[in-house]
Write a protein that holds these residues in place. Structure first.
Motif, PDB file in Angstrom:
ATOM      1  N   ALA A  44     -22.660 -23.364  49.660  1.00  0.00           N
ATOM      2  CA  ALA A  44     -21.567 -23.570  48.702  1.00  0.00           C
ATOM      3  C   ALA A  44     -22.109 -23.791  47.294  1.00  0.00           C
ATOM      4  N   ALA A  45     -23.185 -24.555  47.172  1.00  0.00           N
ATOM      5  CA  ALA A  45     -23.778 -24.814  45.851  1.00  0.00           C
ATOM      6  C   ALA A  45     -24.247 -23.516  45.206  1.00  0.00           C
ATOM      7  N   ALA A  46     -24.950 -22.708  45.961  1.00  0.00           N
ATOM      8  CA  ALA A  46     -25.451 -21.443  45.428  1.00  0.00           C
ATOM      9  C   ALA A  46     -24.301 -20.497  45.081  1.00  0.00           C
ATOM     10  N   GLY A  47     -23.314 -20.390  45.945  1.00  0.00           N
ATOM     11  CA  GLY A  47     -22.181 -19.500  45.699  1.00  0.00           C
ATOM     12  C   GLY A  47     -21.338 -19.935  44.518  1.00  0.00           C
ATOM     13  N   ASN A  48     -21.094 -21.218  44.404  1.00  0.00           N
ATOM     14  CA  ASN A  48     -20.289 -21.715  43.294  1.00  0.00           C
ATOM     15  C   ASN A  48     -21.033 -21.652  41.969  1.00  0.00           C
ATOM     16  N   THR A  49     -22.361 -21.652  42.033  1.00  0.00           N
ATOM     17  CA  THR A  49     -23.152 -21.414  40.827  1.00  0.00           C
ATOM     18  C   THR A  49     -22.803 -20.046  40.250  1.00  0.00           C
ATOM     19  N   GLU A  50     -22.668 -19.065  41.116  1.00  0.00           N
ATOM     20  CA  GLU A  50     -22.308 -17.716  40.652  1.00  0.00           C
ATOM     21  C   GLU A  50     -20.897 -17.680  40.055  1.00  0.00           C
ATOM     22  N   VAL A  51     -19.983 -18.454  40.633  1.00  0.00           N
ATOM     23  CA  VAL A  51     -18.624 -18.544  40.088  1.00  0.00           C
ATOM     24  C   VAL A  51     -18.662 -19.071  38.657  1.00  0.00           C
ATOM     25  N   ILE A  52     -19.400 -20.148  38.439  1.00  0.00           N
ATOM     26  CA  ILE A  52     -19.481 -20.753  37.111  1.00  0.00           C
ATOM     27  C   ILE A  52     -20.173 -19.815  36.127  1.00  0.00           C
ATOM     28  N   ARG A  53     -21.246 -19.194  36.552  1.00  0.00           N
ATOM     29  CA  ARG A  53     -21.938 -18.251  35.659  1.00  0.00           C
ATOM     30  C   ARG A  53     -21.017 -17.102  35.256  1.00  0.00           C
ATOM     31  N   ALA A  54     -20.265 -16.564  36.218  1.00  0.00           N
ATOM     32  CA  ALA A  54     -19.353 -15.450  35.916  1.00  0.00           C
ATOM     33  C   ALA A  54     -18.254 -15.882  34.955  1.00  0.00           C
ATOM     34  N   LYS A  55     -17.686 -17.038  35.168  1.00  0.00           N
ATOM     35  CA  LYS A  55     -16.613 -17.514  34.289  1.00  0.00           C
ATOM     36  C   LYS A  55     -17.144 -17.794  32.888  1.00  0.00           C
ATOM     37  N   THR A  56     -18.336 -18.335  32.799  1.00  0.00           N
ATOM     38  CA  THR A  56     -18.953 -18.590  31.500  1.00  0.00           C
ATOM     39  C   THR A  56     -19.181 -17.282  30.750  1.00  0.00           C
ATOM     40  N   ARG A  57     -19.707 -16.279  31.443  1.00  0.00           N
ATOM     41  CA  ARG A  57     -19.913 -14.957  30.814  1.00  0.00           C
ATOM     42  C   ARG A  57     -18.594 -14.354  30.361  1.00  0.00           C
ATOM     43  N   THR A  58     -17.546 -14.518  31.166  1.00  0.00           N
ATOM     44  CA  THR A  58     -16.234 -13.978  30.818  1.00  0.00           C
ATOM     45  C   THR A  58     -15.688 -14.634  29.558  1.00  0.00           C
ATOM     46  N   LEU A  59     -15.798 -15.950  29.460  1.00  0.00           N
ATOM     47  CA  LEU A  59     -15.341 -16.642  28.253  1.00  0.00           C
ATOM     48  C   LEU A  59     -16.104 -16.162  27.029  1.00  0.00           C
ATOM     49  N   GLU A  60     -17.406 -15.974  27.174  1.00  0.00           N
ATOM     50  CA  GLU A  60     -18.212 -15.471  26.055  1.00  0.00           C
ATOM     51  C   GLU A  60     -17.778 -14.063  25.663  1.00  0.00           C
ATOM     52  N   ALA A  61     -17.550 -13.192  26.652  1.00  0.00           N
ATOM     53  CA  ALA A  61     -17.132 -11.821  26.371  1.00  0.00           C
ATOM     54  C   ALA A  61     -15.774 -11.776  25.684  1.00  0.00           C
ATOM     55  N   LEU A  62     -14.909 -12.706  26.029  1.00  0.00           N
ATOM     56  CA  LEU A  62     -13.583 -12.784  25.415  1.00  0.00           C
ATOM     57  C   LEU A  62     -13.597 -13.545  24.087  1.00  0.00           C
ATOM     58  N   ARG A  63     -14.769 -14.070  23.743  1.00  0.00           N
ATOM     59  CA  ARG A  63     -14.935 -14.859  22.518  1.00  0.00           C
ATOM     60  C   ARG A  63     -13.986 -16.061  22.482  1.00  0.00           C
ATOM     61  N   ILE A  64     -13.822 -16.665  23.646  1.00  0.00           N
ATOM     62  CA  ILE A  64     -13.020 -17.879  23.746  1.00  0.00           C
ATOM     63  C   ILE A  64     -13.950 -19.061  23.517  1.00  0.00           C
ATOM     64  N   ASP A  65     -13.741 -19.771  22.427  1.00  0.00           N
ATOM     65  CA  ASP A  65     -14.584 -20.901  22.063  1.00  0.00           C
ATOM     66  C   ASP A  65     -13.978 -22.167  22.666  1.00  0.00           C
ATOM     67  N   ASP A  66     -14.243 -22.364  23.943  1.00  0.00           N
ATOM     68  CA  ASP A  66     -13.709 -23.502  24.665  1.00  0.00           C
ATOM     69  C   ASP A  66     -14.659 -23.801  25.813  1.00  0.00           C
ATOM     70  N   THR A  67     -14.446 -24.919  26.480  1.00  0.00           N
ATOM     71  CA  THR A  67     -15.304 -25.285  27.605  1.00  0.00           C
ATOM     72  C   THR A  67     -14.478 -25.361  28.883  1.00  0.00           C
ATOM     73  N   ILE A  68     -15.137 -25.100  29.979  1.00  0.00           N
ATOM     74  CA  ILE A  68     -14.498 -25.193  31.293  1.00  0.00           C
ATOM     75  C   ILE A  68     -14.491 -26.658  31.713  1.00  0.00           C
ATOM     76  N   GLU A  69     -13.318 -27.170  32.063  1.00  0.00           N
ATOM     77  CA  GLU A  69     -13.221 -28.529  32.582  1.00  0.00           C
ATOM     78  C   GLU A  69     -13.472 -28.518  34.084  1.00  0.00           C
TER      79      GLU A  69
END
Length: 121
Positions: A44-69
């Motif tokens: 679960a730790a390894a898999g959810n790491t990929e979830v967070i990395r993907a969401k972070t990349r998506t926010l960057e690609a969308l130029r959304i200047d915010d943080t994931i809570e």
């Protein structure tokens, strides 16, 4: 509070099945509690790491200047909550898996926020 105490507190949440503190740069768990045959917290730790990395990349690609809570994943019988921790420079998240039939999602998120505030690393 230290990592062990934080994870123990997470497990007091009604319906908790397992909890982990994870470094999402490496995907490694800094600590786990609970889990078992039906919930491998290392996987679960390894898999959810990929979830967070993907969401972070998506926010960057969308130029959304915010943080994931936090990130919520709802399954038929479980809730999985990934709470990113507010630590300067550290890339950590607190992961909690809960039995959906017994969990109070709002209270769980509130409790995880408190653990985040009290955790000393």
């Amino acid at each position: 509070m230290d990592i062990e105490a934080a994870l123990k507190q997470a497990m007091t949440i009604e319906g908790a099945l397992g909890a982990a503190l994870v470094d999402y740069e490496s995907g490694m768990s800094l600590g786990t509690t609970g889990g078992g045959r039906d919930l491998d917290l290392e996987v679960a730790a390894a898999g959810n790491t990929e979830v967070i990395r993907a969401k972070t990349r998506t926010l960057e690609a969308l130029r959304i200047d915010d943080t994931i809570e936090d990130v919520l994943i709802t399954l038929d019988r479980q809730y999985h909550v990934i709470r990113l921790l507010n630590r300067g420079g550290s890339r950590l998240f607190l992961y909690l898996a809960m039995d959906r039939s017994r969990a109070n999602l709002a209270l769980a998120r509130h409790t995880l926020r408190g653990i985040d505030n009290d955790l000393s690393l």
